[in-house]
Design a protein around this motif. Structure first.
Motif, PDB file in Angstrom:
ATOM      1  N   ILE A  48       0.833  -1.196   0.000  1.00 27.45           N
ATOM      2  CA  ILE A  48       0.000   0.000   0.000  1.00 27.45           C
ATOM      3  C   ILE A  48       0.869   1.247   0.000  1.00 27.45           C
ATOM      4  O   ILE A  48       2.025   1.215   0.441  1.00 27.45           O
ATOM      5  CB  ILE A  48      -0.957   0.035   1.214  1.00 27.45           C
ATOM      6  N   ALA A  49       0.302   2.333  -0.511  1.00 26.60           N
ATOM      7  CA  ALA A  49       0.948   3.641  -0.448  1.00 26.60           C
ATOM      8  C   ALA A  49       0.017   4.547   0.347  1.00 26.60           C
ATOM      9  O   ALA A  49      -1.194   4.557   0.109  1.00 26.60           O
ATOM     10  CB  ALA A  49       1.176   4.197  -1.848  1.00 26.60           C
ATOM     11  N   ILE A  50       0.574   5.278   1.297  1.00 24.50           N
ATOM     12  CA  ILE A  50      -0.222   6.160   2.143  1.00 24.50           C
ATOM     13  C   ILE A  50       0.193   7.592   1.867  1.00 24.50           C
ATOM     14  O   ILE A  50       1.364   7.944   2.011  1.00 24.50           O
ATOM     15  CB  ILE A  50      -0.018   5.831   3.637  1.00 24.50           C
ATOM     16  N   ASP A  51      -0.775   8.401   1.484  1.00 28.18           N
ATOM     17  CA  ASP A  51      -0.541   9.822   1.253  1.00 28.18           C
ATOM     18  C   ASP A  51      -1.251  10.575   2.372  1.00 28.18           C
ATOM     19  O   ASP A  51      -2.488  10.564   2.447  1.00 28.18           O
ATOM     20  CB  ASP A  51      -1.094  10.242  -0.114  1.00 28.18           C
ATOM     21  N   ALA A  52      -0.468  11.167   3.271  1.00 22.32           N
ATOM     22  CA  ALA A  52      -1.021  11.860   4.432  1.00 22.32           C
ATOM     23  C   ALA A  52      -0.128  13.048   4.779  1.00 22.32           C
ATOM     24  O   ALA A  52       1.054  13.062   4.430  1.00 22.32           O
ATOM     25  CB  ALA A  52      -1.099  10.905   5.621  1.00 22.32           C
ATOM     26  N   PRO A  53      -0.676  14.032   5.482  1.00 21.75           N
ATOM     27  CA  PRO A  53       0.152  15.165   5.919  1.00 21.75           C
ATOM     28  C   PRO A  53       1.278  14.691   6.833  1.00 21.75           C
ATOM     29  O   PRO A  53       1.144  13.686   7.537  1.00 21.75           O
ATOM     30  CB  PRO A  53      -0.830  16.043   6.706  1.00 21.75           C
ATOM     31  N   ARG A  54       2.383  15.397   6.827  1.00 22.68           N
ATOM     32  CA  ARG A  54       3.531  15.025   7.665  1.00 22.68           C
ATOM     33  C   ARG A  54       3.185  15.042   9.153  1.00 22.68           C
ATOM     34  O   ARG A  54       3.837  14.369   9.951  1.00 22.68           O
ATOM     35  CB  ARG A  54       4.713  15.946   7.404  1.00 22.68           C
ATOM     36  N   SER A  55       2.178  15.798   9.527  1.00 20.81           N
ATOM     37  CA  SER A  55       1.795  15.889  10.938  1.00 20.81           C
ATOM     38  C   SER A  55       1.109  14.611  11.433  1.00 20.81           C
ATOM     39  O   SER A  55       0.972  14.405  12.634  1.00 20.81           O
ATOM     40  CB  SER A  55       0.875  17.081  11.157  1.00 20.81           C
ATOM     41  N   ILE A  56       0.697  13.749  10.510  1.00 21.93           N
ATOM     42  CA  ILE A  56       0.053  12.488  10.879  1.00 21.93           C
ATOM     43  C   ILE A  56       1.138  11.430  11.090  1.00 21.93           C
ATOM     44  O   ILE A  56       1.950  11.171  10.219  1.00 21.93           O
ATOM     45  CB  ILE A  56      -0.913  12.000   9.766  1.00 21.93           C
ATOM     46  N   ARG A  57       1.146  10.829  12.248  1.00 23.01           N
ATOM     47  CA  ARG A  57       2.122   9.791  12.562  1.00 23.01           C
ATOM     48  C   ARG A  57       1.632   8.464  11.988  1.00 23.01           C
ATOM     49  O   ARG A  57       0.503   8.053  12.247  1.00 23.01           O
ATOM     50  CB  ARG A  57       2.281   9.694  14.077  1.00 23.01           C
ATOM     51  N   ILE A  58       2.467   7.798  11.207  1.00 27.35           N
ATOM     52  CA  ILE A  58       2.126   6.509  10.612  1.00 27.35           C
ATOM     53  C   ILE A  58       3.162   5.492  11.090  1.00 27.35           C
ATOM     54  O   ILE A  58       4.349   5.647  10.841  1.00 27.35           O
ATOM     55  CB  ILE A  58       2.115   6.580   9.070  1.00 27.35           C
ATOM     56  N   LEU A  59       2.679   4.472  11.801  1.00 27.22           N
ATOM     57  CA  LEU A  59       3.576   3.477  12.378  1.00 27.22           C
ATOM     58  C   LEU A  59       3.129   2.076  12.002  1.00 27.22           C
ATOM     59  O   LEU A  59       1.938   1.819  11.857  1.00 27.22           O
ATOM     60  CB  LEU A  59       3.574   3.583  13.910  1.00 27.22           C
ATOM     61  N   ARG A  60       4.081   1.179  11.866  1.00 31.14           N
ATOM     62  CA  ARG A  60       3.759  -0.237  11.699  1.00 31.14           C
ATOM     63  C   ARG A  60       3.499  -0.809  13.090  1.00 31.14           C
ATOM     64  O   ARG A  60       4.357  -0.761  13.966  1.00 31.14           O
ATOM     65  CB  ARG A  60       4.915  -0.964  11.026  1.00 31.14           C
ATOM     66  N   LYS A  61       2.309  -1.331  13.285  1.00 31.50           N
ATOM     67  CA  LYS A  61       1.880  -1.751  14.614  1.00 31.50           C
ATOM     68  C   LYS A  61       2.805  -2.789  15.236  1.00 31.50           C
ATOM     69  O   LYS A  61       3.128  -2.717  16.424  1.00 31.50           O
ATOM     70  CB  LYS A  61       0.446  -2.285  14.556  1.00 31.50           C
ATOM     71  N   GLU A  62       3.261  -3.764  14.427  1.00 33.07           N
ATOM     72  CA  GLU A  62       4.112  -4.815  14.986  1.00 33.07           C
ATOM     73  C   GLU A  62       5.439  -4.247  15.491  1.00 33.07           C
ATOM     74  O   GLU A  62       5.989  -4.717  16.489  1.00 33.07           O
ATOM     75  CB  GLU A  62       4.338  -5.958  13.994  1.00 33.07           C
ATOM     76  N   LEU A  63       5.966  -3.213  14.840  1.00 30.92           N
ATOM     77  CA  LEU A  63       7.210  -2.591  15.307  1.00 30.92           C
ATOM     78  C   LEU A  63       6.981  -1.782  16.575  1.00 30.92           C
ATOM     79  O   LEU A  63       7.814  -1.786  17.487  1.00 30.92           O
ATOM     80  CB  LEU A  63       7.815  -1.711  14.216  1.00 30.92           C
ATOM     81  N   LEU A  64       5.854  -1.089  16.640  1.00 32.77           N
ATOM     82  CA  LEU A  64       5.518  -0.324  17.842  1.00 32.77           C
ATOM     83  C   LEU A  64       5.406  -1.251  19.042  1.00 32.77           C
ATOM     84  O   LEU A  64       5.951  -0.971  20.107  1.00 32.77           O
ATOM     85  CB  LEU A  64       4.218   0.454  17.629  1.00 32.77           C
ATOM     86  N   LYS A  65       4.728  -2.385  18.863  1.00 33.31           N
ATOM     87  CA  LYS A  65       4.595  -3.348  19.962  1.00 33.31           C
ATOM     88  C   LYS A  65       5.951  -3.906  20.380  1.00 33.31           C
ATOM     89  O   LYS A  65       6.211  -4.085  21.564  1.00 33.31           O
ATOM     90  CB  LYS A  65       3.651  -4.469  19.566  1.00 33.31           C
TER      91      LYS A  65
END
Length: 71
Positions: A32-49
């Protein structure tokens, strides 16, 4: 939770400023490609855990060391 089917080249819009595009699909994987403002934090859940678990282990380890030093 919303569950939708998408094909390669299709997209999903979230609000007015986040777009998720299906770039590729092969085997059991979707790219997938995610286009979002830089102010939005995008994290991979498995890495966060994983980071959260390592932080918990470090706190426990440091508490054990401090308790041994107190004795």
């Amino acid at each position: 939770m919303l569950v939708v089917k998408r094909k390669k080249g299709e997209a999903i819009l979230i609000g007015d400023n986040i777009e998720i595009n299906i770039v590729d699909m092969e085997n059991n994987s979707v790219k997938i490609a995610i286009d979002a403002p830089r102010s939005i934090r995008i994290l991979r859940k498995e890495l966060l855990k994983e980071v959260e678990n390592e932080n918990k282990q470090a706190i426990t380890f440091n508490k054990d060391i401090l308790n041994k030093l107190k004795k």
